[in-house]
Write a protein that holds these residues in place. Structure first.
Motif, PDB file in Angstrom:
ATOM      1  N   UNK A 106      12.748   8.936   7.823  1.00 38.35           N
ATOM      2  CA  UNK A 106      12.081   9.023   9.127  1.00 38.35           C
ATOM      3  C   UNK A 106      10.780   8.239   9.130  1.00 38.35           C
ATOM      4  N   UNK A 107      10.058   8.386   8.021  1.00 34.68           N
ATOM      5  CA  UNK A 107       8.786   7.681   7.917  1.00 34.68           C
ATOM      6  C   UNK A 107       9.044   6.177   7.886  1.00 34.68           C
ATOM      7  N   UNK A 108      10.117   5.783   7.203  1.00 32.89           N
ATOM      8  CA  UNK A 108      10.454   4.366   7.149  1.00 32.89           C
ATOM      9  C   UNK A 108      10.712   3.828   8.558  1.00 32.89           C
ATOM     10  N   UNK A 109      11.522   4.578   9.316  1.00 32.76           N
ATOM     11  CA  UNK A 109      11.829   4.140  10.678  1.00 32.76           C
ATOM     12  C   UNK A 109      10.555   4.029  11.514  1.00 32.76           C
ATOM     13  N   UNK A 110       9.663   4.976  11.319  1.00 29.16           N
ATOM     14  CA  UNK A 110       8.415   4.972  12.083  1.00 29.16           C
ATOM     15  C   UNK A 110       7.569   3.744  11.733  1.00 29.16           C
ATOM     16  N   UNK A 132       0.860  -1.193   0.000  1.00 27.42           N
ATOM     17  CA  UNK A 132       0.000   0.000   0.000  1.00 27.42           C
ATOM     18  C   UNK A 132       0.894   1.239   0.000  1.00 27.42           C
ATOM     19  N   UNK A 133       0.296   2.416   0.126  1.00 28.69           N
ATOM     20  CA  UNK A 133       1.132   3.620   0.223  1.00 28.69           C
ATOM     21  C   UNK A 133       1.724   3.675   1.636  1.00 28.69           C
ATOM     22  N   UNK A 134       2.911   4.254   1.789  1.00 29.88           N
ATOM     23  CA  UNK A 134       3.523   4.321   3.127  1.00 29.88           C
ATOM     24  C   UNK A 134       2.651   5.066   4.143  1.00 29.88           C
ATOM     25  N   UNK A 135       1.938   6.093   3.711  1.00 33.34           N
ATOM     26  CA  UNK A 135       1.123   6.823   4.693  1.00 33.34           C
ATOM     27  C   UNK A 135      -0.047   5.952   5.154  1.00 33.34           C
ATOM     28  N   UNK A 169       9.189   0.594  13.085  1.00 34.31           N
ATOM     29  CA  UNK A 169       9.068   0.472  14.535  1.00 34.31           C
ATOM     30  C   UNK A 169       7.635   0.111  14.924  1.00 34.31           C
ATOM     31  N   UNK A 170       6.680   0.770  14.327  1.00 36.67           N
ATOM     32  CA  UNK A 170       5.282   0.540  14.709  1.00 36.67           C
ATOM     33  C   UNK A 170       4.803  -0.841  14.322  1.00 36.67           C
ATOM     34  N   UNK A 171       5.253  -1.324  13.161  1.00 37.74           N
ATOM     35  CA  UNK A 171       4.781  -2.624  12.675  1.00 37.74           C
ATOM     36  C   UNK A 171       5.752  -3.769  13.000  1.00 37.74           C
ATOM     37  N   UNK A 172       6.983  -3.447  13.385  1.00 35.00           N
ATOM     38  CA  UNK A 172       8.076  -4.436  13.458  1.00 35.00           C
ATOM     39  C   UNK A 172       8.155  -5.224  12.150  1.00 35.00           C
ATOM     40  N   UNK A 173       8.297  -4.511  11.050  1.00 32.77           N
ATOM     41  CA  UNK A 173       8.463  -5.165   9.747  1.00 32.77           C
ATOM     42  C   UNK A 173       9.599  -4.462   9.019  1.00 32.77           C
ATOM     43  N   UNK A 174      10.009  -5.040   7.888  1.00 34.37           N
ATOM     44  CA  UNK A 174      10.945  -4.352   7.005  1.00 34.37           C
ATOM     45  C   UNK A 174      10.094  -3.574   6.005  1.00 34.37           C
ATOM     46  N   UNK A 175      10.370  -2.271   5.882  1.00 35.92           N
ATOM     47  CA  UNK A 175       9.594  -1.436   4.959  1.00 35.92           C
ATOM     48  C   UNK A 175      10.431  -1.162   3.713  1.00 35.92           C
ATOM     49  N   UNK A 176       9.946  -1.669   2.588  1.00 38.23           N
ATOM     50  CA  UNK A 176      10.694  -1.614   1.327  1.00 38.23           C
ATOM     51  C   UNK A 176      10.049  -0.597   0.386  1.00 38.23           C
ATOM     52  N   UNK A 177      10.904   0.242  -0.193  1.00 35.56           N
ATOM     53  CA  UNK A 177      10.412   1.263  -1.132  1.00 35.56           C
ATOM     54  C   UNK A 177      10.349   0.670  -2.536  1.00 35.56           C
ATOM     55  N   UNK A 181       6.699  -4.934   4.279  1.00 35.23           N
ATOM     56  CA  UNK A 181       5.779  -4.040   3.579  1.00 35.23           C
ATOM     57  C   UNK A 181       6.436  -3.555   2.303  1.00 35.23           C
ATOM     58  N   UNK A 182       5.688  -3.547   1.191  1.00 35.28           N
ATOM     59  CA  UNK A 182       6.211  -2.931  -0.044  1.00 35.28           C
ATOM     60  C   UNK A 182       5.389  -1.681  -0.298  1.00 35.28           C
ATOM     61  N   UNK A 183       6.053  -0.546  -0.147  1.00 31.84           N
ATOM     62  CA  UNK A 183       5.343   0.725  -0.143  1.00 31.84           C
ATOM     63  C   UNK A 183       5.814   1.636  -1.278  1.00 31.84           C
ATOM     64  N   UNK A 184       4.865   2.279  -1.917  1.00 29.16           N
ATOM     65  CA  UNK A 184       5.214   3.190  -3.012  1.00 29.16           C
ATOM     66  C   UNK A 184       4.055   4.090  -3.366  1.00 29.16           C
ATOM     67  N   UNK A 185       4.106   4.663  -4.560  1.00 31.14           N
ATOM     68  CA  UNK A 185       3.077   5.544  -5.128  1.00 31.14           C
ATOM     69  C   UNK A 185       3.078   6.942  -4.533  1.00 31.14           C
TER      70      UNK A 185
END
Ligand SMILES: [Zn+2]
Lengths: 432, 141
Positions: A217-221, A180-183, A224-232, A207-211
């Motif tokens: 900073x948002x990635x770190x957030x 989904x989108x990172x936001x 941390x909140x999800x305890x997942x790896x956030x991939x752009x 998470x695979x986030x884009x668009x």
């Protein structure tokens, strides 16, 4: 794991050869099949024979979003409509969307690059991929969908909206990957508590986030909140949709699938190519697409390229996370918005003039859009209800032109700054 | 019989009312009646002044969104029930009113109203012997 090591780990010399061959084939094809490209090439005195290798790329003319609009809807397609099996579209500035067409082979290419994207992010056939991108004309949902099927994962085509249902499905269906989108990812994380769903009951790991643009900073957030790896992940519908480039587990730049899309960085003013590592406008030339091939398409995204072999083993060039643009396009909740769209709406209404200001903010991780519109002396009214009706009318017209929910605020005349040159129309309070 | 009221669009920002009154004061214009209709974000300031044309010009040159609205004004006699009587007449003649407000006139109460159909309202009032205040009377106050 690497989905297609032959291409993703190819030596730079072999990639150069592969790109050169595909590029000259593509130029030959568009020259003969697309009058627009033929005219453009003739204007600059270039013939297909002049393009022997990727080193000749800079001889070719640029293509812009305006060119796509001028040739709306199918003018730049390089194959007969009988060969086009799918059409997608993205919102445009004047109400006319940008239309993209895919042949059967293009859909295969798209699945391939999204399969690479997902594998790059660490996904595999045992994953349950939760796709919360919108399905429809937007390329996000269906793009992720076919790539997920290609890697053999289990796909949940949830599409966007309905936060509670999203979380319920994540819990009940065992979603392990969220797209989904990172936001929206941040928004969902905060909704967990509200709907009393325990993180420990979810299997989410990546998470695979884009668009839309997002910061470290948002990635770190999110992580941390999800305890997942956030991939752009990066893509644009004109080039193919999602699957143009993606981060690997190193999270140090996005690998461009350059055996299909050749990236260049140019100076947005002089349009001269910039050397490796310099920040400029990202330009793509598609070299395998049949339906809508693009010659040096200006994305307006600002970034830089890095040709060093990555720690993950891929030799594919990496582009930095995009955080800026060389035009005035805004991305709001994943939807593209140009200030000129608002201007058109106001010009088309007899009660208003295009004296407006766009205020974008991010409240509880969701983008908010507020438009200030000046009250005109000529259309002055004496009743509150008339002002309320006007507010509603502007709101409705903007929503139907842009697809974005908006809050309209009427302001006194001359409160919005006039300037000789380009008026400042946008206040973007979001931090990228 | 018709009185020109100034209607001014104002954002709900502190000091805006003072700004309007300042502009009028500097132009030597006296305020006869004043009311504000507002929402949380903006309001309409309605004014009856000693010199409407001059006031309009002064406010417009300061960038305010201002226009004339036609209203009528009635001086209500001080006997009990006189105002109720006027409202009764209006109801009997199906006159609907967008808004009304009161001010004091020669030590008496007066009301300003914007009826839906101003010409018909004036006719009805005249036929019922109710006095309408004229703009020259207002100016002379
Ligand atoms: Zn890598």
């Amino acid at each position: 794991m690497i989905w297609n090591p032959t291409f993703e780990c190819m030596s730079r010399e072999d990639m150069h050869r592969c790109q050169s061959r595909r590029l000259s084939d593509m130029v030959e094809r568009v020259y003969h099949n697309v009058p627009f490209y033929r005219n453009k090439m003739q204007e600059v005195g270039i013939h297909p024979e002049d393009i022997q290798s990727i080193d000749d790329l800079s001889k070719l003319p640029f293509t812009t979003k305006q060119d796509l609009r001028d040739n709306y809807p199918y003018g730049l397609f390089a194959v007969p409509m009988s060969e086009i099996v799918r059409v997608h579209a993205s919102s445009g500035t004047t109400g006319k969307p940008t239309v993209v067409g895919y042949t059967r082979k293009d859909l295969g290419t798209w699945s391939e690059v999204v399969a690479r994207t997902l594998t790059c992010a660490g996904a595999h056939k045992h994953d349950v991929i939760h796709i919360a991108y919108g399905y429809g004309l937007f390329t996000g949902g269906l793009g992720l969908h076919y790539g997920s099927e290609k890697i053999g994962a289990t796909v949940i085509p949830v599409s966007g909206g309905n936060t509670q249902r999203q979380l319920q499905i994540m819990q009940d269906f065992g979603s392990s990957i969220l797209a989904c989108t990172p936001s929206y990812a941040l928004y969902l994380a905060e909704a967990l508590e509200e709907f009393k769903i325990k993180r420990s009951d979810l299997k989410l790991r990546v998470g695979v986030f884009g668009a839309e643009p997002w910061t470290e900073n948002m990635r770190r957030e999110i992580e941390a909140k999800w305890s997942i790896k956030a991939i752009d992940i990066f893509g644009l519908s004109e080039v193919i949709g999602p699957g143009v480039s993606a981060e690997c587990s190193q999270q140090d730049g996005l690998h461009v699938f350059e055996d299909h899309f050749i990236p260049e960085i140019v100076d947005p003013v002089t349009l001269k190519p910039l050397p490796e590592g310099h920040t400029g406008e990202l330009v793509f030339t598609t070299i395998t697409k049949e339906g809508l091939p693009l010659l040096r398409y200006r994305t307006r995204d600002l970034t830089s390229l890095n040709y060093q072999t990555c720690g993950c083993g891929r030799t594919l060039v990496r582009m930095k996370k995009c955080t800026g643009r060389s035009d005035d396009m805004l991305i709001i909740r994943g939807v593209n918005l140009f200030p000129s769209q608002i201007e058109t709406v106001l010009l088309n209404m007899s009660e208003t003039k295009p004296h407006y200001m766009i205020i974008v903010d991010r409240v509880n991780n969701l983008d908010t859009l507020e438009i200030w519109v000046e009250v005109e002396q000529e259309f002055f009214m004496d009743r509150i209800s008339e002002f309320q009706n006007l507010t509603r009318k502007i709101q409705h017209n903007i929503e139907s032109a842009t697809g974005l929910g908006v809050n309209v605020k009427l302001v006194e005349p001359k409160t919005i700054e006039r300037s000789e040159g380009k008026a400042k129309r946008v206040i973007d309070k979001r931090k990228f | 019989m018709i009185i020109k009221q100034l209607s001014i669009f104002l954002e709900n920002k502190s000091g805006r009312l003072a700004d309007v009154l300042g502009v009028l004061g500097d132009a030597g214009i006296a305020i006869k009646a004043l009311t504000i209709a507002d929402t949380s974000e903006y309001g309409i300031l309605r004014l009856i002044v000693s010199d409407d044309a001059k006031a309009l010009e002064a406010l417009r040159s300061e960038g305010f969104s201002v226009n004339f609205t036609d209203v009528i004004s009635i001086a209500t006699p001080s006997e009990a029930g006189s105002f109720a009587n006027i409202l009764k007449i209006m109801a009997a003649n199906s006159i609907s009113v967008e808004y009304m407000y009161a001010f004091s006139f020669n030590q008496k109460a007066a009301i300003v109203m914007r009826p839906e159909n101003i010409t018909r309202t004036i006719e009805v009032m005249k036929s019922q012997g109710i006095d309408l205040i004229t703009s020259s009377e207002l100016r002379a106050m």
